[in-house]
Design a protein around this motif. Structure first.
Motif, PDB file in Angstrom:
ATOM      1  N   ARG A  58       5.603 -16.156  20.794  1.00 44.79           N
ATOM      2  CA  ARG A  58       4.770 -17.112  20.120  1.00 44.79           C
ATOM      3  C   ARG A  58       4.662 -18.340  21.190  1.00 44.79           C
ATOM      4  O   ARG A  58       3.705 -19.409  21.024  1.00 44.79           O
ATOM      5  N   LYS A  59       5.598 -18.655  22.066  1.00 44.28           N
ATOM      6  CA  LYS A  59       5.337 -19.875  23.042  1.00 44.28           C
ATOM      7  C   LYS A  59       4.206 -19.545  23.824  1.00 44.28           C
ATOM      8  O   LYS A  59       3.481 -20.502  24.550  1.00 44.28           O
ATOM      9  N   HIS A  60       3.522 -18.278  24.230  1.00 44.54           N
ATOM     10  CA  HIS A  60       2.658 -18.062  25.173  1.00 44.54           C
ATOM     11  C   HIS A  60       1.479 -17.477  24.449  1.00 44.54           C
ATOM     12  O   HIS A  60       0.322 -17.492  24.783  1.00 44.54           O
ATOM     13  N   MET A  61       1.526 -16.778  23.273  1.00 47.40           N
ATOM     14  CA  MET A  61       0.571 -16.114  22.557  1.00 47.40           C
ATOM     15  C   MET A  61       0.646 -16.410  21.223  1.00 47.40           C
ATOM     16  O   MET A  61       1.632 -16.406  20.617  1.00 47.40           O
ATOM     17  N   ASP A  62      -0.875 -16.963  20.735  1.00 50.64           N
ATOM     18  CA  ASP A  62      -0.832 -17.326  19.561  1.00 50.64           C
ATOM     19  C   ASP A  62      -1.322 -15.921  18.672  1.00 50.64           C
ATOM     20  O   ASP A  62      -1.793 -15.018  19.237  1.00 50.64           O
ATOM     21  N   ALA A  63      -1.422 -16.485  17.217  1.00 51.27           N
ATOM     22  CA  ALA A  63      -1.639 -15.295  16.270  1.00 51.27           C
ATOM     23  C   ALA A  63      -3.030 -14.766  16.453  1.00 51.27           C
ATOM     24  O   ALA A  63      -3.283 -13.344  16.323  1.00 51.27           O
ATOM     25  N   HIS A  64      -4.024 -15.797  16.484  1.00 47.41           N
ATOM     26  CA  HIS A  64      -5.444 -15.192  16.567  1.00 47.41           C
ATOM     27  C   HIS A  64      -5.774 -14.385  17.989  1.00 47.41           C
ATOM     28  O   HIS A  64      -6.519 -13.442  17.792  1.00 47.41           O
ATOM     29  N   THR A  65      -5.235 -14.878  19.037  1.00 47.52           N
ATOM     30  CA  THR A  65      -5.613 -14.245  20.443  1.00 47.52           C
ATOM     31  C   THR A  65      -4.725 -12.703  20.180  1.00 47.52           C
ATOM     32  O   THR A  65      -5.296 -11.633  20.424  1.00 47.52           O
ATOM     33  N   ALA A 124      -8.458 -22.840  16.296  1.00 53.91           N
ATOM     34  CA  ALA A 124      -6.982 -22.428  16.207  1.00 53.91           C
ATOM     35  C   ALA A 124      -6.842 -21.454  17.576  1.00 53.91           C
ATOM     36  O   ALA A 124      -7.984 -20.898  18.055  1.00 53.91           O
ATOM     37  N   GLY A 125      -5.863 -21.590  18.524  1.00 49.53           N
ATOM     38  CA  GLY A 125      -5.669 -20.638  19.560  1.00 49.53           C
ATOM     39  C   GLY A 125      -6.242 -21.109  20.687  1.00 49.53           C
ATOM     40  O   GLY A 125      -6.228 -22.370  21.079  1.00 49.53           O
ATOM     41  N   HIS A 150      -8.082 -25.832  25.589  1.00 56.64           N
ATOM     42  CA  HIS A 150      -6.735 -26.035  24.943  1.00 56.64           C
ATOM     43  C   HIS A 150      -6.173 -24.672  24.332  1.00 56.64           C
ATOM     44  O   HIS A 150      -6.801 -23.889  23.620  1.00 56.64           O
ATOM     45  N   TRP A 151      -4.967 -24.475  24.842  1.00 56.05           N
ATOM     46  CA  TRP A 151      -4.407 -23.278  24.457  1.00 56.05           C
ATOM     47  C   TRP A 151      -2.746 -23.482  24.586  1.00 56.05           C
ATOM     48  O   TRP A 151      -2.228 -23.088  25.813  1.00 56.05           O
ATOM     49  N   ASN A 152      -1.916 -23.439  23.435  1.00 57.08           N
ATOM     50  CA  ASN A 152      -0.554 -23.170  23.308  1.00 57.08           C
ATOM     51  C   ASN A 152       0.073 -24.200  24.388  1.00 57.08           C
ATOM     52  O   ASN A 152       0.765 -23.920  25.237  1.00 57.08           O
TER      53      ASN A 152
END
Length: 487
Positions: free
Chosen positions: A98-105, A146-147, A156-158
């Protein structure tokens, strides 16, 4: 996803990445690749289990019906073969990263894997392909809230904030950014040996009209009227009320096959020199050998040269297709074309035939190289997309009913011709075959299954005059013409 059914277009902007941001993006693309492969493998495992189900085996032997399709759909859902089942599968893995990859992606990656398997399940693809290291070319979100999101001229991303490069005098980009952003995509490209990142913004609506800064007029004005197109594997014949042209598709594209073959042979030599233990005495690869392949620096350099060659070819081809599509749209907005199965033309001939003159067997190769170089199907897709921005579509006439290549509007008869016959004899007048087909397609009836003979007679004299002018232009051009033109 909000606005999924509304018209969309893409704005591509270069990302101004720093070295540390590139390292993070590389890591995230690799995580995305691993998630994609994991989803793909899980889908195939579930499909294998489904195949062993006796209910599925019984249904597979039944004749096609709505009830059969419904039961198969229920079985696939029961075994977790669906897009939302893949979303649920990827969720625990995404939490680990989750530090690098969001749920939507992560969900979008799962959707991509499911779409690949879905094509395989329904016979649209022969197999699915796992992505090797470095092959993940893009990552995208589901919305701009989001994401991966675009805000204040930056992605903007994480925790990452990467500004995009927008030139002050880029009027098109500034106009496009006034439309609503549906979602964002980050694309990774290797250009001249260097990895570069781009932001693709999927915007709602139609692209803004490009304006000539000096004159203030539209760069690509749209015309009105009927246009007939006869497209081949390398050429395109265009017929409009005031214009007749026979052109080569993607003229900027050079034949790269000799250079491509040279690099491929070089790659093979380097691969064999670096891995002698992976080959049998007869030169074939040892299938049971699980040792790691060794790639030298020179091998990687040659591989990148081949990739760069392919990239340049693709860019030239796309640019030529867009220019030609804009020019055709300036002639008219009611565009008709004959349908053609390019997949069948690419495939080798099945029947073995013999040349009557030489007594030798004819080659089974057909039009694979020319279609790969000129991409006629891609051109039609570009033309159709541009038409849809104006609420129109590319009209495809029924090839088997209209038979534009065989019809003679003067006699009203259908006469089959060999592929080598490039000219039609029209009461003593020689008419180029492709141009005449485009003329007939232009005069097809509204139901697109028959040629309107009365319209042909009404427009014949003007077409004949423009045809002769175009043939004269081609003869005096001084350029090397394709043999399929017959000039």
């Amino acid at each position: 996803m909000a606005g999924a059914k509304t018209p969309s277009y893409v704005l591509t902007l270069r990302l101004q990445t720093e070295s540390w941001q590139k390292h993070i993006l590389e890591k995230r693309f690799e995580i995305g690749r691993c998630l994609y492969n994991a989803c793909l493998e899980e889908c195939l495992k579930r499909y294998k289990k489904l195949q062993h189900d006796s209910r599925y085996q019984d249904l597979a032997q039944q004749k096609p019906s709505k009830e059969k399709n419904r039961q198969l759909s229920d079985l696939r859902t029961e075994y977790g073969l669906s897009e939302y089942a893949m979303h649920a599968f990827v969720q625990p893995m995404q939490r680990h990263f989750r530090k690098h990859m969001d749920a939507h992606t992560a969900q979008k990656i799962a959707t991509r894997a499911w779409k690949a398997v879905e094509r395989f399940l329904f016979g649209a693809a022969k197999r699915v392909y796992f992505k090797r290291f470095g092959e993940m070319g893009s990552l995208e979100g589901k919305s701009n809230s989001a994401g991966i999101r675009f805000k204040s001229h930056a992605i903007h991303w994480n925790g990452l904030m990467i500004p995009v490069i927008i030139q002050p005098n880029d009027v098109y980009a500034h106009l496009a950014l006034q439309d609503r952003i549906k979602y964002c995509r980050i694309v990774r490209k290797r250009i001249r040996g260097k990895v570069k990142y781009y932001a693709q913004l999927i915007l709602e609506g139609v692209p803004p009209q490009k304006i000539n800064r000096q004159t203030g007029k539209a760069k690509h004005p749209r015309g009105e009227g009927v246009v007939g197109i006869d497209i081949g594997t390398q050429t395109i014949a265009i017929c409009a009320p005031n214009e007749v042209k026979l052109l080569e598709l993607a003229p900027s594209v050079d034949d790269i096959h000799p250079e491509k073959r040279r690099l491929q042979r070089k790659l093979d030599r380097q691969r064999r020199a670096n891995n002698p233990n992976k080959y049998n005495e007869d030169g074939t690869i040892q299938r049971g050998n699980k040792e790691k392949w060794v790639w030298s620096k020179n091998y990687i350099k040659t591989k990148n040269q081949l990739a760069e060659l392919q990239r340049k070819l693709a860019e030239k081809r796309k640019q030529d297709h867009n220019k030609l599509a804009n020019w055709i749209l300036s002639l008219g907005n009611d565009i008709k074309v004959e349908t053609m199965n390019y997949k069948a033309l690419q495939a080798r001939a099945k029947e073995t035939t013999m040349n009557e003159k030489t007594g030798r067997y004819n080659r089974k190769k057909r039009f694979g190289k020319s279609i790969a170089n000129k991409a006629p199907s891609m051109f039609l897709a570009i033309l159709d997309r541009k038409l849809r921005y104006d609420g129109k579509t590319l009209k495809k006439i029924d090839t088997f009913s209209a038979k534009a290549s065989q019809y003679n509007h003067i006699t009203g008869e259908y006469v089959k011709k060999r592929l080598s016959e490039r000219w039609n004899d029209m009461n003593g007048c020689k008419i180029q075959r492709d141009l005449y087909s485009a003329f007939l397609i232009m005069n097809a009836k509204d139901h697109l299954k028959e040629i309107d003979r009365e319209k042909c007679f009404a427009t014949w004299e003007r077409f004949k005059r423009l045809h002769d002018k175009e043939v004269e232009r081609l003869k005096n051009s001084g350029n090397k013409l394709l043999s399929s033109m017959g000039i």
